[in-house]
Design a protein around this motif. Structure first.
Motif, PDB file in Angstrom:
ATOM      1  N   ILE A 295     -19.227   0.187  -1.866  1.00  0.00           N
ATOM      2  CA  ILE A 295     -18.645   0.906  -0.607  1.00  0.00           C
ATOM      3  C   ILE A 295     -19.319   1.038   0.600  1.00  0.00           C
ATOM      4  O   ILE A 295     -18.861   0.714   1.661  1.00  0.00           O
TER       5      ILE A 295
ATOM      6  N   GLU B 200      -9.548   8.386   5.516  1.00  0.00           N
ATOM      7  CA  GLU B 200      -8.785   7.371   4.706  1.00  0.00           C
ATOM      8  C   GLU B 200      -7.432   7.652   5.275  1.00  0.00           C
ATOM      9  O   GLU B 200      -6.247   6.557   4.709  1.00  0.00           O
TER      10      GLU B 200
ATOM     11  N   HIS C 158      -5.386  10.531   5.122  1.00  0.00           N
ATOM     12  CA  HIS C 158      -4.608  11.367   4.367  1.00  0.00           C
ATOM     13  C   HIS C 158      -4.101  12.661   5.130  1.00  0.00           C
ATOM     14  O   HIS C 158      -4.885  13.037   5.928  1.00  0.00           O
TER      15      HIS C 158
ATOM     16  N   CYS D  45     -12.738   9.641  -3.718  1.00  0.00           N
ATOM     17  CA  CYS D  45     -12.166   9.001  -2.661  1.00  0.00           C
ATOM     18  C   CYS D  45     -11.749   7.574  -3.188  1.00  0.00           C
ATOM     19  O   CYS D  45     -10.784   6.774  -2.808  1.00  0.00           O
ATOM     20  N   LYS D  46     -12.787   6.932  -3.903  1.00  0.00           N
ATOM     21  CA  LYS D  46     -12.550   5.376  -4.514  1.00  0.00           C
ATOM     22  C   LYS D  46     -11.305   5.422  -5.288  1.00  0.00           C
ATOM     23  O   LYS D  46     -10.547   4.679  -5.375  1.00  0.00           O
TER      24      LYS D  46
ATOM     25  N   GLN E 147       0.827  -1.259  -0.060  1.00  0.00           N
ATOM     26  CA  GLN E 147       0.044  -0.031   0.057  1.00  0.00           C
ATOM     27  C   GLN E 147       1.033   1.324  -0.009  1.00  0.00           C
ATOM     28  O   GLN E 147       1.775   1.381   0.660  1.00  0.00           O
TER      29      GLN E 147
ATOM     30  N   SER F  57      -8.389   5.722  -3.107  1.00  0.00           N
ATOM     31  CA  SER F  57      -8.120   4.249  -2.454  1.00  0.00           C
ATOM     32  C   SER F  57      -7.770   3.250  -3.246  1.00  0.00           C
ATOM     33  O   SER F  57      -6.695   2.574  -2.984  1.00  0.00           O
ATOM     34  N   GLU F  58      -7.924   3.227  -4.655  1.00  0.00           N
ATOM     35  CA  GLU F  58      -7.589   2.231  -5.419  1.00  0.00           C
ATOM     36  C   GLU F  58      -5.769   2.649  -5.935  1.00  0.00           C
ATOM     37  O   GLU F  58      -5.253   1.688  -5.968  1.00  0.00           O
TER      38      GLU F  58
ATOM     39  N   LEU G 150     -11.304  11.971   2.668  1.00  0.00           N
ATOM     40  CA  LEU G 150      -9.556  11.733   2.550  1.00  0.00           C
ATOM     41  C   LEU G 150      -9.058  11.869   3.657  1.00  0.00           C
ATOM     42  O   LEU G 150      -8.218  10.845   3.803  1.00  0.00           O
TER      43      LEU G 150
ATOM     44  N   GLN H 285      -3.804   3.861  -3.542  1.00  0.00           N
ATOM     45  CA  GLN H 285      -3.275   3.353  -2.311  1.00  0.00           C
ATOM     46  C   GLN H 285      -3.226   1.691  -2.377  1.00  0.00           C
ATOM     47  O   GLN H 285      -2.080   1.486  -2.041  1.00  0.00           O
ATOM     48  N   ARG H 286      -3.930   1.208  -2.819  1.00  0.00           N
ATOM     49  CA  ARG H 286      -3.864  -0.369  -3.215  1.00  0.00           C
ATOM     50  C   ARG H 286      -3.085  -0.933  -4.207  1.00  0.00           C
ATOM     51  O   ARG H 286      -2.772  -2.105  -4.389  1.00  0.00           O
TER      52      ARG H 286
ATOM     53  N   SER I 238       0.296   7.402   2.784  1.00  0.00           N
ATOM     54  CA  SER I 238      -0.642   8.399   2.771  1.00  0.00           C
ATOM     55  C   SER I 238      -0.254   9.655   2.074  1.00  0.00           C
ATOM     56  O   SER I 238       1.082   9.964   1.751  1.00  0.00           O
TER      57      SER I 238
END
Length: 401
Positions: free
Chosen positions: A389, A30, A32, A311-312, A5, A315-316, A27, A318-319, A8
Motif C-alpha cells: 500500500i 477511495e 465512496h 480498505c484493501k 471497475q 479496493s480489490e 473509504l 472495486q477492481r 462507488s
C-alpha cells in the motif's frame, strides 16, 4: 481484458470513534459515499491517552493524518517490580527503527482531532442512535431510534464493545478478565520522565505512568475486579493503600490525585471472542470486533489495522478481484481474525505475579525482550500488505506531481 471497475459504494459507518472515523476517512479517499452515524450529540473522545505503536502509525500515515508533534514520542519503557527490582528496559526507539514509524503516547482527543482534520463535517450525523441493522440482497440498512432508516451497500459496525451490529451478526459478548483499570490523564509536572514510560508490577496489582505530551501523564492502576464489585465511597484511599511506596514518581502522582480524578473509573477489562465470518454486507471493526484488555496498548492500533485491511478488501472488490462485496468482507474478516486473536490472547495474559515469578522474568535480557516485542508486533501487523500500500501511495503521489 481487465474487469470493469465497480461503481462507488454507499457506506454506512455506525460509530464515530477512532475506528469509525478512520475507516470513513479511508473509504472517502477511495471515492465512496460514506456517512458516519453517532448516537451522542457531538463527536468527542472519552478516556485518556492511547499508545500509537508503529503498526498503527503506518496506517495513520497512509490515511494522510499528520501526527507530527502529537502527544509524546517514546524512547523507552521501564518495567520494574513493586519492590524496586528492574524487570526489563524496552528500547522503544529500536522497535520504531525496525518497524519504520515512531511510537507515541497521544491523548485520545488529540488523535480524534487529527483524524477529523479536513474530514467533511456533513458526513457525520450525530444524535443518531442505531437500534438495528439488516443485510438484504442488494446491500444493508440501519434502523434508528427515531424511526428513520438509512440504506447502503455496506454497513460497518464500529460502535465499540456494546456494538449493536455485533449483536446482529450473532457474535459473542465480551467476557470479563477479572481485572479493571482506575485511570486518567492529568497534568503532573515531573510526574514522569519525558520519553520514558514506567510500568510497575506487583503480586496482585500493577500500574503505569506514561508521558502523553507537555506535562500530561496517562496514569493507571490495575486491580482485580468481578461483576459483584462494590465501588468504595473513597476510591483514592483504596488506591493509595495499595500503591503507596511502589516508587517515588508513583507517590507524587498518588499525592496529587483526588476522588474526582477517579470519578469515571474503574474500567473493567473485557475480551471478545473473535467473531466467526459475518453475513451479507455487514461487518465489524475495532472494539466492536475484538475488544481486548489494554495490557499491550493495542486497541486503537488494531482498529487502524482493521481499517487498512478493510480498505484493501473494498479496493480489490472495486477492481473485480472478488465476485461480490460479501466475498470481499469475508476475506477481510479472515485476514484479520488470526492476527487479532493473537494480540487478544497476549493482551489477556496475567501481568501481576508473585516475586518469585518476577525474579525469573528479570533474568531475560533487555535486548531479547525488545527483540521479542518488535517481532511480535511485526508478525501481527500485515507488514507485506502495508508495504504494498505504501508503494502504491508513493507511486500515486509521484504521478500527480
Amino acid at each position: 481484458m481487465p474487469a470493469a471497475q465497480a461503481p462507488s459504494l454507499r457506506v454506512l459507518v455506525v460509530g464515530a470513534g477512532v475506528g469509525g472515523i478512520s475507516i470513513a476517512r479511508g473509504l472517502l479517499r477511495e471515492g465512496h459515499d460514506v456517512t458516519v452515524y453517532e448516537q451522542r450529540p457531538d463527536v468527542h473522545a472519552g478516556g485518556g491517552a492511547v499508545t500509537i505503536w508503529s503498526n498503527g502509525a503506518t496506517v495513520l500515515r497512509q490515511l494522510g493524518v499528520d501526527m507530527d508533534r502529537a502527544g509524546q514520542q517514546l524512547s523507552t519503557v521501564r518495567v520494574m517490580t513493586s519492590t524496586g527490582r528492574s524487570l526489563a528496559t524496552l528500547d522503544v526507539a529500536t522497535i520504531a527503527d525496525r518497524l519504520g514509524e515512531p511510537v507515541r503516547m497521544v491523548p485520545r482527543h488529540v488523535l480524534l482531532d487529527r483524524l477529523l482534520k479536513d474530514f467533511p463535517a456533513e458526513r457525520i450525523r450525530c444524535n443518531a442512535r442505531a437500534i438495528g441493522a439488516v443485510a438484504n440482497g442488494g446491500g444493508a440498512r440501519v434502523e434508528f431510534a427515531d424511526g428513520s432508516v438509512a440504506e447502503g451497500d455496506l454497513v460497518i459496525g464500529a460502535d465499540g464493545r456494546h456494538s449493536m451490529v455485533r449483536d446482529v451478526v450473532g457474535a459473542g459478548h465480551g467476557e470479563p478478565t477479572g481485572w479493571c483499570s482506575w485511570q486518567g490523564l492529568a497534568a503532573f509536572p515531573n510526574g514522569a520522565d519525558e520519553r520514558v514510560a514506567f510500568v510497575v508490577i506487583g503480586e496482585r496489582a500493577s500500574l503505569g505512568l506514561w508521558p502523553a505530551g507537555g506535562s500530561e501523564v496517562q496514569w493507571w492502576f490495575d486491580l482485580p475486579w468481578s461483576p459483584g464489585f462494590v465501588r468504595p465511597a473513597r476510591p483514592i484511599d483504596m488506591i493509595r493503600s495499595t500503591f503507596t511506596g511502589w516508587s517515588e514518581p508513583v507517590d507524587r502522582v498518588l499525592a496529587a490525585l483526588t476522588d474526582d480524578d477517579l470519578a469515571h473509573s474503574p474500567y473493567p477489562h473485557f475480551r471478545h471472542p473473535i467473531p466467526r465470518p459475518g453475513h451479507g454486507a455487514l461487518t465489524l471493526l475495532g472494539d466492536a470486533a475484538h475488544t481486548m484488555p489494554p495490557t499491550l496498548a493495542q486497541g486503537a492500533n488494531q482498529a487502524l489495522l482493521d481499517t487498512m485491511v478493510l480498505c484493501k478488501a473494498v479496493s480489490e472488490f472495486q477492481r473485480g478481484a472478488n465476485t461480490d462485496l460479501p466475498d470481499a468482507l469475508r476475506w477481510y474478516e479472515k485476514t484479520r481474525r488470526r492476527r487479532a486473536a493473537a494480540v487478544s490472547r497476549v493482551a489477556s495474559l496475567q501481568v501481576s505475579h508473585g516475586e518469585a515469578v518476577l525474579r525469573t522474568a528479570a533474568m531475560v535480557s533487555d535486548r531479547f525482550m525488545t527483540w521479542a516485542l518488535a517481532t511480535f508486533l511485526q508478525s501481527v501487523s500485515h507488514r507485506r500488505m502495508a508495504a504494498d500500500i505504501n508503494r502504491a501511495l508513493s507511486a500515486d503521489t509521484a504521478c500527480r506531481r
